[in-house]
Design a protein around this motif. Structure first.
Motif, PDB file in Angstrom:
ATOM      1  N   ALA A  13       0.608  -1.438   0.486  1.00  0.00           N
ATOM      2  CA  ALA A  13      -0.278  -0.046   0.475  1.00  0.00           C
ATOM      3  C   ALA A  13       0.723   1.560  -0.096  1.00  0.00           C
ATOM      4  O   ALA A  13       0.556   2.509  -0.676  1.00  0.00           O
ATOM      5  CB  ALA A  13      -0.925  -0.430   1.001  1.00  0.00           C
ATOM      6  N   LEU A  14       1.697   1.217   0.946  1.00  0.00           N
ATOM      7  CA  LEU A  14       2.977   2.203   0.715  1.00  0.00           C
ATOM      8  C   LEU A  14       3.190   2.395  -0.636  1.00  0.00           C
ATOM      9  O   LEU A  14       3.902   3.745  -0.691  1.00  0.00           O
ATOM     10  CB  LEU A  14       3.734   1.802   2.030  1.00  0.00           C
ATOM     11  N   GLU A  15       3.857   1.524  -0.951  1.00  0.00           N
ATOM     12  CA  GLU A  15       4.873   1.619  -2.597  1.00  0.00           C
ATOM     13  C   GLU A  15       3.541   1.938  -3.253  1.00  0.00           C
ATOM     14  O   GLU A  15       4.205   2.439  -4.620  1.00  0.00           O
ATOM     15  CB  GLU A  15       5.283  -0.162  -2.637  1.00  0.00           C
ATOM     16  N   GLU A  16       2.826   1.577  -3.801  1.00  0.00           N
ATOM     17  CA  GLU A  16       1.222   1.672  -4.629  1.00  0.00           C
ATOM     18  C   GLU A  16       1.595   3.358  -4.662  1.00  0.00           C
ATOM     19  O   GLU A  16       1.138   3.805  -5.804  1.00  0.00           O
ATOM     20  CB  GLU A  16       0.235   1.348  -3.699  1.00  0.00           C
ATOM     21  N   LEU A  17       1.636   3.776  -3.400  1.00  0.00           N
ATOM     22  CA  LEU A  17       1.544   5.814  -3.602  1.00  0.00           C
ATOM     23  C   LEU A  17       3.073   6.237  -2.868  1.00  0.00           C
ATOM     24  O   LEU A  17       3.162   7.709  -3.296  1.00  0.00           O
ATOM     25  CB  LEU A  17       0.486   5.982  -2.761  1.00  0.00           C
ATOM     26  N   LYS A  18       3.967   5.419  -3.433  1.00  0.00           N
ATOM     27  CA  LYS A  18       5.241   5.665  -3.662  1.00  0.00           C
ATOM     28  C   LYS A  18       5.899   6.369  -2.745  1.00  0.00           C
ATOM     29  O   LYS A  18       6.602   7.176  -2.425  1.00  0.00           O
ATOM     30  CB  LYS A  18       5.522   7.391  -4.887  1.00  0.00           C
ATOM     31  N   GLY A  19       5.758   5.728  -1.559  1.00  0.00           N
ATOM     32  CA  GLY A  19       5.919   5.838  -0.162  1.00  0.00           C
ATOM     33  C   GLY A  19       7.710   5.658  -0.433  1.00  0.00           C
ATOM     34  O   GLY A  19       7.992   4.650  -1.217  1.00  0.00           O
ATOM     35  N   ARG A  20       8.653   6.377   0.265  1.00  0.00           N
ATOM     36  CA  ARG A  20      10.518   6.641   0.403  1.00  0.00           C
ATOM     37  C   ARG A  20      10.678   5.668   1.635  1.00  0.00           C
ATOM     38  O   ARG A  20      10.399   5.884   2.590  1.00  0.00           O
ATOM     39  CB  ARG A  20      10.820   8.615   0.344  1.00  0.00           C
ATOM     40  N   ASP A  21      12.001   4.999   1.263  1.00  0.00           N
ATOM     41  CA  ASP A  21      12.927   4.881   2.730  1.00  0.00           C
ATOM     42  C   ASP A  21      11.946   3.973   3.165  1.00  0.00           C
ATOM     43  O   ASP A  21      11.564   3.897   4.174  1.00  0.00           O
ATOM     44  CB  ASP A  21      13.360   5.331   2.822  1.00  0.00           C
ATOM     45  N   SER A  49      -0.452  12.041   4.369  1.00  0.00           N
ATOM     46  CA  SER A  49      -2.133  11.241   4.711  1.00  0.00           C
ATOM     47  C   SER A  49      -2.710  10.336   3.512  1.00  0.00           C
ATOM     48  O   SER A  49      -3.498   9.249   4.028  1.00  0.00           O
ATOM     49  CB  SER A  49      -3.343  12.726   4.848  1.00  0.00           C
ATOM     50  N   ALA A  50      -2.265  10.569   2.413  1.00  0.00           N
ATOM     51  CA  ALA A  50      -2.154   9.746   1.406  1.00  0.00           C
ATOM     52  C   ALA A  50      -2.339   8.461   1.636  1.00  0.00           C
ATOM     53  O   ALA A  50      -2.934   7.623   1.250  1.00  0.00           O
ATOM     54  CB  ALA A  50      -2.313  10.446  -0.265  1.00  0.00           C
ATOM     55  N   LEU A  51      -1.358   8.150   2.566  1.00  0.00           N
ATOM     56  CA  LEU A  51      -0.228   7.096   2.082  1.00  0.00           C
ATOM     57  C   LEU A  51      -0.873   6.534   3.273  1.00  0.00           C
ATOM     58  O   LEU A  51      -0.775   5.255   3.231  1.00  0.00           O
ATOM     59  CB  LEU A  51       1.595   7.206   2.789  1.00  0.00           C
ATOM     60  N   ALA A  52      -0.855   7.022   4.631  1.00  0.00           N
ATOM     61  CA  ALA A  52      -1.877   6.304   5.705  1.00  0.00           C
ATOM     62  C   ALA A  52      -3.702   5.993   4.841  1.00  0.00           C
ATOM     63  O   ALA A  52      -3.853   5.124   5.775  1.00  0.00           O
ATOM     64  CB  ALA A  52      -1.489   7.255   6.461  1.00  0.00           C
ATOM     65  N   ASP A  53      -4.028   6.465   4.361  1.00  0.00           N
ATOM     66  CA  ASP A  53      -5.375   6.462   4.080  1.00  0.00           C
ATOM     67  C   ASP A  53      -5.182   5.064   3.308  1.00  0.00           C
ATOM     68  O   ASP A  53      -5.992   3.900   3.428  1.00  0.00           O
ATOM     69  CB  ASP A  53      -5.960   7.991   3.433  1.00  0.00           C
ATOM     70  N   GLU A  57      -7.506   1.419   4.036  1.00  0.00           N
ATOM     71  CA  GLU A  57      -8.182   1.342   2.727  1.00  0.00           C
ATOM     72  C   GLU A  57      -7.557  -0.535   2.304  1.00  0.00           C
ATOM     73  O   GLU A  57      -8.764  -1.288   2.231  1.00  0.00           O
ATOM     74  CB  GLU A  57      -8.905   2.302   1.540  1.00  0.00           C
ATOM     75  N   ARG A  58      -6.585  -0.492   2.560  1.00  0.00           N
ATOM     76  CA  ARG A  58      -6.104  -1.874   1.924  1.00  0.00           C
ATOM     77  C   ARG A  58      -6.425  -3.018   2.574  1.00  0.00           C
ATOM     78  O   ARG A  58      -6.456  -3.786   2.630  1.00  0.00           O
ATOM     79  CB  ARG A  58      -4.774  -2.203   1.428  1.00  0.00           C
ATOM     80  N   VAL A  59      -6.096  -2.589   4.329  1.00  0.00           N
ATOM     81  CA  VAL A  59      -6.327  -3.625   5.298  1.00  0.00           C
ATOM     82  C   VAL A  59      -7.645  -3.417   5.568  1.00  0.00           C
ATOM     83  O   VAL A  59      -8.066  -4.588   5.412  1.00  0.00           O
ATOM     84  CB  VAL A  59      -5.498  -2.834   6.620  1.00  0.00           C
ATOM     85  N   LYS A  60      -8.816  -2.547   5.594  1.00  0.00           N
ATOM     86  CA  LYS A  60     -10.356  -2.669   5.863  1.00  0.00           C
ATOM     87  C   LYS A  60     -10.545  -3.677   4.745  1.00  0.00           C
ATOM     88  O   LYS A  60     -11.665  -4.553   5.007  1.00  0.00           O
ATOM     89  CB  LYS A  60     -10.798  -1.213   5.331  1.00  0.00           C
ATOM     90  N   ALA A  61     -10.311  -3.508   3.067  1.00  0.00           N
ATOM     91  CA  ALA A  61     -10.399  -4.177   2.106  1.00  0.00           C
ATOM     92  C   ALA A  61     -10.535  -5.952   2.722  1.00  0.00           C
ATOM     93  O   ALA A  61     -10.810  -6.731   1.749  1.00  0.00           O
ATOM     94  CB  ALA A  61      -9.854  -3.853   1.141  1.00  0.00           C
ATOM     95  N   GLU A  62      -9.623  -5.959   3.336  1.00  0.00           N
ATOM     96  CA  GLU A  62      -8.673  -7.441   3.733  1.00  0.00           C
ATOM     97  C   GLU A  62      -9.545  -7.954   5.204  1.00  0.00           C
ATOM     98  O   GLU A  62      -9.608  -9.000   5.798  1.00  0.00           O
ATOM     99  CB  GLU A  62      -7.378  -7.857   3.983  1.00  0.00           C
ATOM    100  N   TRP A  77       3.782  13.150  10.787  1.00  0.00           N
ATOM    101  CA  TRP A  77       3.434  11.857  11.375  1.00  0.00           C
ATOM    102  C   TRP A  77       2.132  11.778  11.230  1.00  0.00           C
ATOM    103  O   TRP A  77       1.505  12.042  12.390  1.00  0.00           O
ATOM    104  CB  TRP A  77       4.526  11.728  12.635  1.00  0.00           C
ATOM    105  N   VAL A  78       1.978  10.227  10.860  1.00  0.00           N
ATOM    106  CA  VAL A  78       0.791   9.431  10.906  1.00  0.00           C
ATOM    107  C   VAL A  78       1.469   8.067  11.024  1.00  0.00           C
ATOM    108  O   VAL A  78       1.891   7.785  10.827  1.00  0.00           O
ATOM    109  CB  VAL A  78      -0.066   9.662   9.953  1.00  0.00           C
ATOM    110  N   LEU A  79       0.803   7.508  12.660  1.00  0.00           N
ATOM    111  CA  LEU A  79       0.659   6.263  12.966  1.00  0.00           C
ATOM    112  C   LEU A  79      -0.757   6.063  12.901  1.00  0.00           C
ATOM    113  O   LEU A  79      -2.339   5.791  13.336  1.00  0.00           O
ATOM    114  CB  LEU A  79       0.958   6.645  14.822  1.00  0.00           C
ATOM    115  N   VAL A  80      -0.439   4.585  12.015  1.00  0.00           N
ATOM    116  CA  VAL A  80      -1.421   3.670  12.272  1.00  0.00           C
ATOM    117  C   VAL A  80      -1.496   2.268  12.695  1.00  0.00           C
ATOM    118  O   VAL A  80      -0.657   1.529  12.930  1.00  0.00           O
ATOM    119  CB  VAL A  80      -1.777   3.200  10.073  1.00  0.00           C
ATOM    120  N   ASP A  81      -2.187   2.014  14.034  1.00  0.00           N
ATOM    121  CA  ASP A  81      -1.744   0.978  14.900  1.00  0.00           C
ATOM    122  C   ASP A  81      -2.715  -0.257  14.240  1.00  0.00           C
ATOM    123  O   ASP A  81      -3.969  -0.225  14.458  1.00  0.00           O
ATOM    124  CB  ASP A  81      -2.195   1.185  15.938  1.00  0.00           C
TER     125      ASP A  81
END
Length: 120
Positions: A13-21, A49-53, A57-62, A77-81
């Protein structure tokens, strides 16, 4: 979903929206809070925000519901637990300041030494 599969889903999900490092830290032996931390950088608060969203979305779909999301609108900084996996998405400057990769690699691996980690 097993931890490894969940972590892979998050990274995708992070790679899909070009998350870095993007870095995956196995912290299972260091803390009982989570097994894996995934750390990634974004290029702006909007990108973060888009990366976290996208992760949410991807985990909710699962069929997985996040336990919590901290730091949304305009944040550096966004944290998703997700329970077994905790995701940190940050601006590069914030990531450098907190240096989670070094913080978690410097902790002693044996939790039997006591609550403060003990001395070696």
């Amino acid at each position: 979903m097993q931890t490894e599969a969940l972590s892979s889903l998050v990274i995708d999900a992070l790679e899909e929206l070009k998350g870095r490092d993007i870095t995956e830290l196995n912290v299972a032996e260091l803390t009982s809070v989570t097994d894996v931390m995934v750390v990634a950088s974004g290029t702006s608060s909007r990108h973060i925000s888009a990366l976290a969203d996208n992760v949410v979305e991807r985990v909710k779909a699962e069929g997985i519901r996040p336990l919590g999301i901290e730091g949304k609108q305009g944040s550096e900084w966004v944290l998703v637990d997700l329970g077994d996996v905790v995701v940190h998405v940050m601006m590069p400057e914030t990531r450098q300041l907190y240096d989670l990769e070094r913080l978690w690699s410097d902790l002693p691996g044996d939790r039997q030494e006591g609550a403060r980690g003990g001395e070696r």
